[in-house]
Scaffold this motif. Structure first.
Motif, short mmCIF file in Angstrom:
data_model
loop_
_atom_site.label_atom_id
_atom_site.label_comp_id
_atom_site.label_asym_id
_atom_site.label_seq_id
_atom_site.Cartn_x
_atom_site.Cartn_y
_atom_site.Cartn_z
N ALA A 76 0.64 -73.35 -17.49
CA ALA A 76 -0.66 -73.79 -17.97
C ALA A 76 -0.81 -75.27 -17.59
O ALA A 76 -0.10 -75.78 -16.73
N GLU A 77 -1.74 -75.96 -18.22
CA GLU A 77 -1.91 -77.38 -17.94
C GLU A 77 -0.63 -78.14 -18.29
O GLU A 77 -0.07 -77.97 -19.37
N GLU A 92 -6.81 -70.60 -11.52
CA GLU A 92 -7.40 -70.47 -12.85
C GLU A 92 -7.01 -69.16 -13.53
O GLU A 92 -6.82 -69.11 -14.75
N ALA A 126 -3.59 -69.87 -15.03
CA ALA A 126 -3.36 -71.12 -15.74
C ALA A 126 -3.81 -71.08 -17.19
O ALA A 126 -3.60 -72.05 -17.93
N HIS A 127 -4.41 -69.98 -17.62
CA HIS A 127 -4.90 -69.85 -18.99
C HIS A 127 -4.48 -68.48 -19.53
O HIS A 127 -4.57 -67.48 -18.82
N ALA A 128 -4.05 -68.46 -20.78
CA ALA A 128 -3.51 -67.23 -21.37
C ALA A 128 -4.49 -66.08 -21.29
O ALA A 128 -4.13 -64.96 -20.90
N ASN A 174 -7.07 -65.62 -19.28
CA ASN A 174 -7.29 -65.20 -17.89
C ASN A 174 -6.12 -64.38 -17.37
O ASN A 174 -6.29 -63.39 -16.66
N GLU A 205 2.77 -68.58 -24.99
CA GLU A 205 2.78 -69.95 -24.53
C GLU A 205 4.10 -70.60 -24.94
O GLU A 205 4.43 -70.65 -26.12
N LEU A 239 3.43 -70.10 -19.29
CA LEU A 239 2.87 -68.86 -19.81
C LEU A 239 3.78 -67.71 -19.41
O LEU A 239 4.22 -67.62 -18.26
#
Length: 282
Positions: free
Chosen positions: A164-165, A189, A192-194, A196, A213, A276
């Motif tokens: 992730a970030e 993207e 990079a996000h749970a 998504n 996470e 993640l």
């Protein structure tokens, strides 16, 4: 400019990759193995694939922690698109077998395979697939997920990790201050996000999807030494900056150190990251 990497790019850092990531991957791999084992006990495994294996940290942990319980008929396999990584696993296998001739490492197959085309793996051959920090580097991550689904038996489990970030990505992005048109190394993207990432698993056909996470600490001794490692050993950054001239590289180094100092005002110190870990069942 989009950053893409090749097996030759990874060859440049194969020898250092294990030492670079060895401390960082402990917690994410722990979560991956817990997910795999809870969804489908490794003691009942029919086939375990470490897909995009790198130097083999996941298979190493599986053998260390579950080796005594893995069925004798279970297939064990490590694959990576970079021959230099597979060579490292093969060398480790040889060392383990030399130390103990009956080691379960003797059963591990090592093959050079792209995660998007597991050509030598049969449909339904595996009960477990683990992919550590690998699929988001593929040209088509969704194809990697589809291939994992194909090689898994019904009820089989995939665990895959991403980032992730993170602070280190923020440091890498300073390259745009040298050339605004240049695409910095980044995580797609979708990975990079749970939310998504869970959606990508579901689109590929996985069910009972969860994304965890996992906080990861990145300790460093000094700004300068950390940045030097990033510029000379992080494959994506090496590829993104390879055509900069010496003056531009010197300026980039200064900018990266300044960004590090902003993120962590003291040295030695610790940068923050979140890995993640996604799991899904066929």
């Amino acid at each position: 400019m989009t950053v893409t990497t090749t097996p030759d790019d990874w060859k440049k850092k194969a020898s250092s990759y294990k030492s670079m990531t060895g401390g960082l991957n402990v917690k994410p791999i722990t979560v991956m193995l817990e997910c795999l084992n809870s969804r489908f006990p490794l003691a009942s495994a029919s086939g375990i694939l470490d897909d995009g294996c790198g130097p083999g940290p996941i298979m190493t942990r599986i053998i260390e922690e579950f080796g005594d319980h893995i069925p004798a008929e279970c297939t064990l396999m490590c694959s990576d698109f970079a021959p230099a990584m597979v060579e490292q696993v093969h060398a480790a296998k040889a060392r383990y077998v030399a130390d103990q001739s009956e080691s379960i490492w003797g059963r591990v197959r090592t093959e050079v395979l792209d995660c998007m085309d597991l050509a030598t793996v049969s449909d339904g051959e595996m009960s477990h697939v683990a992919a550590g920090w690998s699929f988001f580097n593929a040209r088509n991550p969704q194809k990697a997920l589809s291939e994992s689904l194909r090689v898994l038996q019904p009820g089989g489990v995939l665990a895959a990790s991403s980032w992730a970030e993170t602070d280190w990505l923020k440091i890498l992005r300073t390259i745009t201050k040298i050339d605004p048109a240049r695409s910095p190394p980044s995580i797609p993207e979708d990975w990079a996000h749970a939310g998504n990432l869970a959606a990508q698993f579901e689109v590929a056909g996985f069910r009972d999807v969860e994304v965890h996470e996992v906080a990861v600490d990145i300790p460093f001794r000094s700004y300068a030494s950390f940045v030097d490692v990033m510029m000379t050993q992080v494959t994506q950054m090496m590829t993104a900056s390879q055509d900069l001239d010496d003056e531009q590289k010197a300026s980039l180094r200064v900018l990266m150190i300044e960004e590090m100092r902003r993120l962590c005002p003291t040295e030695p110190g610790t940068l923050n990251a979140v890995s993640l870990v996604a799991v899904g069942v066929k």
